[in-house]
Design an enzyme around this catalytic site. Structure first.
Site, PDB file in Angstrom:
ATOM      1  N   LEU A 118       1.739   4.196   1.486  1.00  0.00           N
ATOM      2  CA  LEU A 118       1.436   4.688   2.829  1.00  0.00           C
ATOM      3  C   LEU A 118       1.182   6.194   2.847  1.00  0.00           C
ATOM      4  O   LEU A 118       0.527   6.702   3.749  1.00  0.00           O
ATOM      5  CB  LEU A 118       2.568   4.311   3.795  1.00  0.00           C
ATOM      6  CG  LEU A 118       2.703   2.802   4.045  1.00  0.00           C
ATOM      7  CD1 LEU A 118       4.004   2.478   4.773  1.00  0.00           C
ATOM      8  CD2 LEU A 118       1.515   2.263   4.828  1.00  0.00           C
ATOM      9  N   LEU A 146       0.833  -1.210   0.000  1.00  0.00           N
ATOM     10  CA  LEU A 146       0.000   0.000   0.000  1.00  0.00           C
ATOM     11  C   LEU A 146       0.862   1.252   0.000  1.00  0.00           C
ATOM     12  O   LEU A 146       1.853   1.326   0.733  1.00  0.00           O
ATOM     13  CB  LEU A 146      -0.869  -0.014   1.266  1.00  0.00           C
ATOM     14  CG  LEU A 146      -1.738   1.212   1.530  1.00  0.00           C
ATOM     15  CD1 LEU A 146      -2.909   1.249   0.557  1.00  0.00           C
ATOM     16  CD2 LEU A 146      -2.261   1.185   2.965  1.00  0.00           C
ATOM     17  N   GLY A 171       0.659  -5.196   0.806  1.00  0.00           N
ATOM     18  CA  GLY A 171      -0.218  -5.344  -0.356  1.00  0.00           C
ATOM     19  C   GLY A 171       0.490  -5.947  -1.555  1.00  0.00           C
ATOM     20  O   GLY A 171      -0.164  -6.509  -2.442  1.00  0.00           O
ATOM     21  N   GLU A 181       1.977  -4.765   7.906  1.00  0.00           N
ATOM     22  CA  GLU A 181       0.732  -4.178   8.409  1.00  0.00           C
ATOM     23  C   GLU A 181       0.669  -4.267   9.929  1.00  0.00           C
ATOM     24  O   GLU A 181       0.255  -3.324  10.608  1.00  0.00           O
ATOM     25  CB  GLU A 181      -0.488  -4.928   7.834  1.00  0.00           C
ATOM     26  CG  GLU A 181      -0.774  -4.647   6.386  1.00  0.00           C
ATOM     27  CD  GLU A 181      -0.050  -5.597   5.439  1.00  0.00           C
ATOM     28  OE1 GLU A 181       0.975  -6.187   5.838  1.00  0.00           O
ATOM     29  OE2 GLU A 181      -0.493  -5.726   4.296  1.00  0.00           O
ATOM     30  N   GLU A 200      -0.084  -9.448  -1.106  1.00  0.00           N
ATOM     31  CA  GLU A 200      -1.492  -9.736  -1.423  1.00  0.00           C
ATOM     32  C   GLU A 200      -1.670  -9.845  -2.936  1.00  0.00           C
ATOM     33  O   GLU A 200      -2.374 -10.734  -3.433  1.00  0.00           O
ATOM     34  CB  GLU A 200      -2.399  -8.643  -0.843  1.00  0.00           C
ATOM     35  CG  GLU A 200      -2.348  -8.599   0.675  1.00  0.00           C
ATOM     36  CD  GLU A 200      -3.313  -7.580   1.264  1.00  0.00           C
ATOM     37  OE1 GLU A 200      -4.372  -8.013   1.758  1.00  0.00           O
ATOM     38  OE2 GLU A 200      -3.027  -6.366   1.231  1.00  0.00           O
ATOM     39  N   ARG A 203       2.643  -1.662  11.484  1.00  0.00           N
ATOM     40  CA  ARG A 203       2.175  -0.306  11.156  1.00  0.00           C
ATOM     41  C   ARG A 203       0.831   0.002  11.822  1.00  0.00           C
ATOM     42  O   ARG A 203       0.226   1.045  11.557  1.00  0.00           O
ATOM     43  CB  ARG A 203       2.006  -0.131   9.642  1.00  0.00           C
ATOM     44  CG  ARG A 203       3.212  -0.517   8.825  1.00  0.00           C
ATOM     45  CD  ARG A 203       4.012   0.652   8.300  1.00  0.00           C
ATOM     46  NE  ARG A 203       5.118   0.178   7.467  1.00  0.00           N
ATOM     47  CZ  ARG A 203       6.374   0.073   7.862  1.00  0.00           C
ATOM     48  NH1 ARG A 203       6.718   0.424   9.082  1.00  0.00           N
ATOM     49  NH2 ARG A 203       7.305  -0.376   7.054  1.00  0.00           N
TER      50      ARG A 203
HETATM   51  C1  1HE Z   1       6.925   4.118  -0.153  1.00  0.00           C
HETATM   52  C2  1HE Z   1       6.554   2.806   0.213  1.00  0.00           C
HETATM   53  C3  1HE Z   1       5.196   2.589   0.574  1.00  0.00           C
HETATM   54  C4  1HE Z   1       8.664   2.796  -0.240  1.00  0.00           C
HETATM   55  N1  1HE Z   1       4.353   3.651   0.526  1.00  0.00           N
HETATM   56  N2  1HE Z   1       6.065   5.130  -0.178  1.00  0.00           N
HETATM   57  N3  1HE Z   1       4.422  -1.306   3.095  1.00  0.00           N
HETATM   58  C5  1HE Z   1       5.476  -1.171   3.929  1.00  0.00           C
HETATM   59  O1  1HE Z   1       5.353  -0.930   5.094  1.00  0.00           O
HETATM   60  C6  1HE Z   1       6.842  -1.278   3.267  1.00  0.00           C
HETATM   61  C7  1HE Z   1       7.502   0.076   3.274  1.00  0.00           C
HETATM   62  N4  1HE Z   1       8.701   0.117   2.446  1.00  0.00           N
HETATM   63  C8  1HE Z   1       9.887  -0.425   2.828  1.00  0.00           C
HETATM   64  O2  1HE Z   1      10.019  -1.082   3.835  1.00  0.00           O
HETATM   65  C9  1HE Z   1      11.073  -0.170   1.935  1.00  0.00           C
HETATM   66  O3  1HE Z   1      10.781   0.986   1.155  1.00  0.00           O
HETATM   67  C10 1HE Z   1      11.422  -1.334   0.971  1.00  0.00           C
HETATM   68  C11 1HE Z   1      12.010  -2.496   1.778  1.00  0.00           C
HETATM   69  C12 1HE Z   1      10.221  -1.792   0.162  1.00  0.00           C
HETATM   70  C13 1HE Z   1      12.479  -0.838  -0.069  1.00  0.00           C
HETATM   71  O4  1HE Z   1      13.583  -0.263   0.620  1.00  0.00           O
HETATM   72  P1  1HE Z   1      14.594   0.701  -0.187  1.00  0.00           P
HETATM   73  O5  1HE Z   1      15.690   1.050   0.756  1.00  0.00           O
HETATM   74  O6  1HE Z   1      14.952   0.082  -1.499  1.00  0.00           O
HETATM   75  O7  1HE Z   1      13.723   2.007  -0.577  1.00  0.00           O
HETATM   76  P2  1HE Z   1      13.310   3.252   0.347  1.00  0.00           P
HETATM   77  O8  1HE Z   1      14.440   4.246   0.387  1.00  0.00           O
HETATM   78  O9  1HE Z   1      12.738   2.822   1.641  1.00  0.00           O
HETATM   79  O10 1HE Z   1      12.089   3.856  -0.490  1.00  0.00           O
HETATM   80  C14 1HE Z   1      12.281   4.597  -1.683  1.00  0.00           C
HETATM   81  C15 1HE Z   1      11.131   5.564  -1.801  1.00  0.00           C
HETATM   82  O11 1HE Z   1       9.909   4.846  -1.913  1.00  0.00           O
HETATM   83  C16 1HE Z   1      10.988   6.447  -0.562  1.00  0.00           C
HETATM   84  O12 1HE Z   1      10.453   7.698  -0.965  1.00  0.00           O
HETATM   85  P3  1HE Z   1      11.435   8.979  -1.197  1.00  0.00           P
HETATM   86  O13 1HE Z   1      10.516  10.050  -1.661  1.00  0.00           O
HETATM   87  O14 1HE Z   1      12.050   9.224   0.156  1.00  0.00           O
HETATM   88  O15 1HE Z   1      12.455   8.554  -2.235  1.00  0.00           O
HETATM   89  C17 1HE Z   1       9.937   5.717   0.258  1.00  0.00           C
HETATM   90  O16 1HE Z   1       9.213   6.576   1.137  1.00  0.00           O
HETATM   91  C18 1HE Z   1       9.026   5.225  -0.853  1.00  0.00           C
HETATM   92  N5  1HE Z   1       8.238   4.066  -0.435  1.00  0.00           N
HETATM   93  N6  1HE Z   1       7.649   2.022   0.160  1.00  0.00           N
HETATM   94  C19 1HE Z   1       4.795   4.869   0.160  1.00  0.00           C
HETATM   95  N7  1HE Z   1       4.730   1.390   0.914  1.00  0.00           N
HETATM   96  C20 1HE Z   1      -4.687  -3.134   1.146  1.00  0.00           C
HETATM   97  S1  1HE Z   1      -3.924  -2.942   2.610  1.00  0.00           S
HETATM   98  C21 1HE Z   1      -2.250  -3.245   2.367  1.00  0.00           C
HETATM   99  C22 1HE Z   1      -1.524  -2.725   3.549  1.00  0.00           C
HETATM  100  C23 1HE Z   1      -0.053  -2.645   3.306  1.00  0.00           C
HETATM  101  O17 1HE Z   1       0.445  -2.923   2.244  1.00  0.00           O
HETATM  102  S2  1HE Z   1       0.850  -2.099   4.629  1.00  0.00           S
HETATM  103  C24 1HE Z   1       2.514  -2.322   4.153  1.00  0.00           C
HETATM  104  C25 1HE Z   1       3.067  -1.097   3.483  1.00  0.00           C
END
Ligand code: 1HE
Length: 266
Positions: A73, A71, A116, A139, A119, A142
């Site tokens: 976020l 998702l 997601g 999730e 998913e 979070r």
């Molecule tokens: C994002 C997202 C995101 C990255 N929403 N912006 N998902 C999570 O909790 C996973 C969150 N993401 C991470 O843990 C990491 O980003 C990763 C392991 C996937 C990749 O790490 P990395 O070091 O390659 O990238 P990064 O530096 O963390 O992220 C690069 C950019 O992508 C950065 O933005 P920037 O503007 O600072 O460059 C991050 O903020 C952005 N970014 N992931 C928004 N998820 C139907 S319900 C489903 C519920 C869920 O899925 S909850 C789980 C959400």
């Protein structure tokens, strides 16, 4: 590409390219690790609901180092209960378009397959993971819950106990353990997942269409039915599949020594 719906989906970050009979669908938001914004979810729905007629199988891939970070976020808003239900239901429609569409879908996984993103991967019919893949359901940490069908689809792959552990503790599985547990059916060297997924999809595209239909639409429903109902649905589906001229031609080809035997593997 002349379909305006697919053109709009491409503008929103989901592209489609035909490789023979295989539609290769790619999430193209690598700067945000293919995080699923509302517009990306819509584009996934529209793409899978509008696959070209010549597509007999599909692959879903993600551009960049990660398949999908789940998702978006940054779009997580304060929603009242009603809006939250609709948001989740929109994901269900989009991921149902993947699972219950017209053709089998192979997910080519690499890097993060989280939240997601997991998913979405779970809605595919086969998952190919390369060695860089890792799986998580953040999730739980979070303060939210799965909303894209994960509570239905993920336990079918790894069981309720493992999913509960992943969400309660933030446990992350690597590619090797993920394949052992059932997240992926194939584990391949880093960087080769897309090729393997296209190879499998190309083979699947040569199956009789009714067999693919039965596997996509009847099998998961039969698995949910009481045994007594399942046996009847199976009998109906198998008789429909067998009665197709294509099935008769394939069986005749085997009996005449013109079709491949099943070969033992090492
Ligand atoms: C994002 C997202 C995101 C990255 N929403 N912006 N998902 C999570 O909790 C996973 C969150 N993401 C991470 O843990 C990491 O980003 C990763 C392991 C996937 C990749 O790490 P990395 O070091 O390659 O990238 P990064 O530096 O963390 O992220 C690069 C950019 O992508 C950065 O933005 P920037 O503007 O600072 O460059 C991050 O903020 C952005 N970014 N992931 C928004 N998820 C139907 S319900 C489903 C519920 C869920 O899925 S909850 C789980 C959400």
């Amino acid at each position: 590409m002349s379909n305006p719906i697919l053109e709009r989906a491409a503008q929103h970050g989901v592209t489609l390219e035909m490789r023979g009979a295989v539609a290769v669908v790619t999430l193209r938001r690598p700067a945000k690790r293919n995080a699923l914004s509302d517009s990306l979810i819509e584009a996934i729905r529209d793409t899978f609901q509008n696959l070209p007629a010549e597509a007999k199988a599909a692959v879903i891939d993600g551009e960049g180092e990660h398949f999908c970070a789940g998702l978006d976020l940054s779009e997580l808003k304060e929603r009242d209960a009603g809006e939250g239900v609709h948001h989740s239901r929109n994901w269900h429609v989009a991921l149902d378009a993947v699972q219950y569409g017209r053709v089998p879908v192979i997910a080519a996984l690499h890097g993060a397959v989280v939240g997601g993103g997991l998913e979405l991967a779970s809605a595919a019919h086969i998952r190919v993971a390369d060695e860089s893949t890792f799986y998580a359901l953040p999730e739980g940490t979070r303060g939210i819950f799965v909303g894209g069908g994960g509570s239905v689809r993920v336990p079918k792959l790894i069981g309720v106990a493992r999913m509960t552990d992943m969400m309660l503790t933030g446990r992350v599985y690597n590619a090797v353990d993920g394949e052992r547990l059932g997240f992926a059916q194939y584990l391949v060297p880093q960087g080769t997942g897309l090729d393997k997924a296209i190879e499998l999809a190309t083979r699947i595209a040569t199956n009789a269409p009714l067999t693919n239909y039965a596997l996509m639409h009847a099998l998961p429903r039969i698995a949910e039915q009481p045994a007594d109902h399942g046996f009847l649905t199976e009998a109906l589906m198998s008789s429909i599949a067998q009665s197709a001229p294509e099935a008769k031609a394939r069986v005749r080809a085997f009996l005449e020594g013109k079709a491949a035997k099943v070969q033992k593997t090492n």
